[in-house]
Each structure stands twice: as C-alpha cells, then as structure tokens.
Design an enzyme around this catalytic site. Structure first.
Site, PDB file in Angstrom:
ATOM      1  CB  THR A  97     -30.852   4.893 -62.253  1.00 11.82           C
ATOM      2  OG1 THR A  97     -30.090   4.025 -63.089  1.00 11.82           O
ATOM      3  CG2 THR A  97     -30.288   6.311 -62.347  1.00 11.82           C
ATOM      4  CE  LYS A 172     -27.809   5.288 -65.338  1.00 14.34           C
ATOM      5  NZ  LYS A 172     -27.783   4.396 -66.457  1.00 14.34           N
ATOM      6  CE  LYS A 247     -34.926   6.603 -62.426  1.00 19.88           C
ATOM      7  NZ  LYS A 247     -34.877   5.169 -62.205  1.00 19.88           N
TER       8      LYS A 247
HETATM    9  P1  NAD Z   1     -39.054  -1.659 -65.120  1.00 15.15           P
HETATM   10  O1  NAD Z   1     -40.121  -0.690 -64.796  1.00 15.15           O
HETATM   11  O2  NAD Z   1     -39.128  -2.433 -66.394  1.00 15.15           O
HETATM   12  O3  NAD Z   1     -38.918  -2.733 -63.925  1.00 15.15           O
HETATM   13  C1  NAD Z   1     -39.047  -2.445 -62.565  1.00 15.15           C
HETATM   14  C2  NAD Z   1     -39.688  -3.648 -61.890  1.00 15.15           C
HETATM   15  O4  NAD Z   1     -39.723  -3.414 -60.479  1.00 15.15           O
HETATM   16  C3  NAD Z   1     -41.139  -3.894 -62.341  1.00 15.15           C
HETATM   17  O5  NAD Z   1     -41.277  -5.234 -62.771  1.00 15.15           O
HETATM   18  C4  NAD Z   1     -41.961  -3.607 -61.082  1.00 15.15           C
HETATM   19  O6  NAD Z   1     -43.128  -4.414 -60.993  1.00 15.15           O
HETATM   20  C5  NAD Z   1     -40.957  -3.942 -59.995  1.00 15.15           C
HETATM   21  N1  NAD Z   1     -41.230  -3.323 -58.686  1.00 15.15           N
HETATM   22  C6  NAD Z   1     -41.589  -2.040 -58.399  1.00 15.15           C
HETATM   23  N2  NAD Z   1     -41.695  -1.868 -57.065  1.00 15.15           N
HETATM   24  C7  NAD Z   1     -41.387  -3.059 -56.499  1.00 15.15           C
HETATM   25  C8  NAD Z   1     -41.281  -3.524 -55.145  1.00 15.15           C
HETATM   26  N3  NAD Z   1     -41.538  -2.717 -54.117  1.00 15.15           N
HETATM   27  N4  NAD Z   1     -40.927  -4.818 -54.939  1.00 15.15           N
HETATM   28  C9  NAD Z   1     -40.664  -5.641 -55.977  1.00 15.15           C
HETATM   29  N5  NAD Z   1     -40.748  -5.273 -57.268  1.00 15.15           N
HETATM   30  C10 NAD Z   1     -41.087  -3.994 -57.528  1.00 15.15           C
HETATM   31  O7  NAD Z   1     -37.684  -0.843 -65.039  1.00 15.15           O
HETATM   32  P2  NAD Z   1     -36.285  -1.229 -65.725  1.00 15.15           P
HETATM   33  O8  NAD Z   1     -36.235  -0.718 -67.118  1.00 15.15           O
HETATM   34  O9  NAD Z   1     -36.013  -2.669 -65.460  1.00 15.15           O
HETATM   35  O10 NAD Z   1     -35.277  -0.315 -64.879  1.00 15.15           O
HETATM   36  C11 NAD Z   1     -34.915  -0.657 -63.536  1.00 15.15           C
HETATM   37  C12 NAD Z   1     -33.899   0.358 -63.057  1.00 15.15           C
HETATM   38  O11 NAD Z   1     -32.763   0.329 -63.931  1.00 15.15           O
HETATM   39  C13 NAD Z   1     -34.410   1.807 -63.056  1.00 15.15           C
HETATM   40  O12 NAD Z   1     -33.922   2.452 -61.915  1.00 15.15           O
HETATM   41  C14 NAD Z   1     -33.833   2.380 -64.339  1.00 15.15           C
HETATM   42  O13 NAD Z   1     -33.654   3.784 -64.272  1.00 15.15           O
HETATM   43  C15 NAD Z   1     -32.508   1.646 -64.418  1.00 15.15           C
HETATM   44  N6  NAD Z   1     -31.967   1.498 -65.773  1.00 15.15           N
HETATM   45  C16 NAD Z   1     -32.759   1.104 -66.807  1.00 15.15           C
HETATM   46  C17 NAD Z   1     -32.214   0.956 -68.075  1.00 15.15           C
HETATM   47  C18 NAD Z   1     -33.056   0.500 -69.248  1.00 15.15           C
HETATM   48  O14 NAD Z   1     -32.570   0.578 -70.393  1.00 15.15           O
HETATM   49  N7  NAD Z   1     -34.282   0.030 -69.041  1.00 15.15           N
HETATM   50  C19 NAD Z   1     -30.840   1.227 -68.296  1.00 15.15           C
HETATM   51  C20 NAD Z   1     -30.051   1.614 -67.215  1.00 15.15           C
HETATM   52  C21 NAD Z   1     -30.615   1.738 -65.949  1.00 15.15           C
END
Ligand code: NAD
Length: 299
Positions: A97, A172, A247
């Site tokens: 997102t 979204k 966010k």
């Molecule tokens: P998270 O922080 O748990 O995971 C993100 C991962 O990306 C981490 O493991 C981090 O180390 C990795 N990362 C960061 N920069 C990087 C790079 N340059 N190269 C490789 N890896 C990298 O986040 P999440 O909860 O998994 O969410 C991911 C996305 O999904 C976000 O944009 C969030 O808004 C969206 N989202 C999350 C949820 C939820 O419930 N967690 C629901 C809907 C949407």
C-alpha cells in the site's frame, strides 16, 4: 509452474509467498532482514542474498514493502545506474500500500522497460494472507491482469480490476478512508449512547436496522459483545492495526491535497488515529479507537 521473484517477506509477504510455494510455484525471494530470509528458507522458499538474484529470469516479480520509497528503491532508478535483471515478458506486481505518486513512478519505470506492471494492494490482513483469502484491488492493463491472475488467485479469493495504473491504490486508500471515518462515527455514537444511559446492544439493534447501519457497526462493532467475530471481543488483538489505518489515512490525505480534493473528515480521522497511536495503541485493531473516546473525560 511459474518462476516467481518475491521481495519483502514481512507479516504479509511471507504468508503470501508461502501460498505461491504451496500452489506449486518456484519462489525465489529477498528481504533486507536476515531473519526473514531464514524463515523463508524454513518455509520452502529459495532465499537470495540480493534482490538481483531473486528477480533474475523470473516470470513474475511481486513486491510487498512498507512504503513508496521502498518500492522505488527496488524498482526505480538506482544511484549506481544498475538495472534490475528483469527478463522480457516479466510481469511486475506491487502489492504494497503506497502513495499514488510513487505508484505512478513505479508503473512509469516498468513501462520504460516495456514490461507489464500492476499495482495490486490488498485487504484481508495477515489472516487473509495465510488463508489465501485476500482481496486484490488491481490497477493496470487487462493484459497484465490476465498474466497475473493465476498467481493472484493462489493468494486471494477476490480480485477486482479497479482500472488503469494506480486505480488499485486509489481504491485501497479511498476504501480505508471510509472505514476509518465510519469506525470513529460508530465509536462516538456507541459511547454517547452509553453515557446517556442507552444500552449499547439496544443502539446496535436499532441502528443495524436503521439509517446508521454500516460495516463498522454490523460486521466489526468496536464495543465487545455485539458482533462475535469482531476484534473488540479479543481485546482488539489481530485484525487491522491502528498504525496501518493511520498510514492509509495519511496516504489518502496526501492524495487529497495533491488533487485539491476537500476531505475534512478524512483529515480529522487521521488526526484522531495519530493521537490514538501516540498513546501506545498502534498495534491494536483500529476499532480500539473507541477506547480513546471512552477514556476521555466528560466535558
Ligand atoms: P512488514 O513491515 O511486516 O514487512 C515489510 C518487509 O519488507 C520487512 O520484512 C522488511 O525487512 C522488508 N523490506 C523493507 N525494505 C526492503 C527492501 N528494499 N528490499 C527488500 N525487503 C525490504 O509489513 P507488512 O505488514 O508485511 O505490510 C506490507 C505492505 O502491505 C505495507 O505496504 C502495508 O501497508 C500493506 N498491508 C498490510 C496489512 C497488514 O495487515 N499487515 C494489510 C493490508 C496491507
């Protein structure tokens, strides 16, 4: 079997990549966190020590990253001028997102390489990612979507083509703006009713069949004891974290300012979730905003 390069193995990315593996695809993956890569190996995925090896010759590349800056750090122009080794015909899907401007820059940079790209943010949370029941809101061409459908289908149960590039991100943030605002409205009404001596269950019964009816009330009531499956019944654990709602509300605000669109309630909702998160409740489900109203002193 599709050769997938998966970038970002956090709360969402790991179970999504795991679903692809379970569906029989070969998944090479990369995350900046060494711990995430160890977990990926334990899950049967092929961990790579750099992003280049993860995407080399992949049929489809999928990213699930925290922000637009992270997405552009992976797919945008690099300071060293090195290009990701994406093969001709590769389809690139960003499911993070992110802000609409970064999303547009992501599509531009893929299109400059004649590659098909999609923005495909999700709803359904970590539980949906693990169960393969996510909803994908997809922006991009029909050709890109057709190519991506088998993989999206392994991770989600509802796939909606919102429109051209960036339409998924727009859907979204607009949807979550509705959810954030209406959760506050329902929380305020339930708190007011209780303070005026009306039982929350009575207001629920009446509003559920009246003009106050909405998802935040009838599917996700913030007060315990009204909707058995709602996170309010499990101390606001699980669900969709308040910090993620904040966010998304901020992304909506940014887009509203950028497009000159007045969204005063969206701005107010962002301000309230900001205060809520600053009191240490950021990890609780976003329906916990009702606690902030309950805790506030009578004026
Ligand atoms: P998270 O922080 O748990 O995971 C993100 C991962 O990306 C981490 O493991 C981090 O180390 C990795 N990362 C960061 N920069 C990087 C790079 N340059 N190269 C490789 N890896 C990298 O986040 P999440 O909860 O998994 O969410 C991911 C996305 O999904 C976000 O944009 C969030 O808004 C969206 N989202 C999350 C949820 C939820 O419930 N967690 C629901 C809907 C949407």
């Amino acid at each position: 079997m599709t050769d997938v390069g998966f970038i970002g193995l956090g709360n969402m990315g790991m179970p999504m990549a795991g679903r692809l593996f379970d569906a029989g695809h070969r998944v090479r993956c990369y995350d900046t966190s060494a711990v995430a890569l160890e977990r990926a190996a334990a899950r049967g995925l092929v961990p790579c020590t750099d992003v280049f090896s993860a995407v080399q010759d992949a049929d489809v590349v999928i990213s699930m990253l925290p922000s637009g800056r992270d997405v552009l750090a992976v797919f945008g122009e690099r300071v060293d001028g090195a290009k990701l080794p994406l093969r001709d015909g590769c389809v690139v899907i960003d499911s993070s997102t992110i802000d609409v401007n970064s999303c547009a820059a992501f599509h531009r940079s893929m299109s400059a390489r004649n590659l098909l790209s999609l923005d495909a943010p999700v709803s359904g949370g970590v539980e949906g990612a693990a169960a393969g029941t996510l909803t994908f809101m997809v922006g991009g061409s029909q050709a890109a979507l057709d190519a991506a459908l088998p993989l999206l289908g392994a991770m989600g149960k509802k796939i909606v083509h919102a429109g051209e590039a960036c339409a998924g991100q727009v859907a979204k943030i607009c949807n979550n703006m509705i959810a954030g605002i209406s959760m506050i409205a329902v929380s305020e009404a339930l708190t007011l009713a209780q303070r005026l001596g009306l039982d929350a269950r009575k207001l629920f019964e009446i509003s559920a069949a009246s003009s106050g009816q909405c998802w935040a009330l009838t599917s996700y009531a913030p007060v315990p004891g009204l909707v058995p499956t709602a996170p309010s019944n499990r101390a606001y654990q699980g669900g969709f974290a308040s910090e993620l709602m904040l966010k998304d509300l901020r992304l909506a605000e940014q887009a509203a300012i950028g497009s000159g669109t007045p969204t005063p309630l969206g701005a107010a909702a962002a301000a309230l979730y900001d205060i809520h998160c600053k009191t240490g409740k950021g990890r609780l489900d976003f329906s916990s905003i009702v606690q902030m109203l309950n805790d506030s002193e009578r004026r």
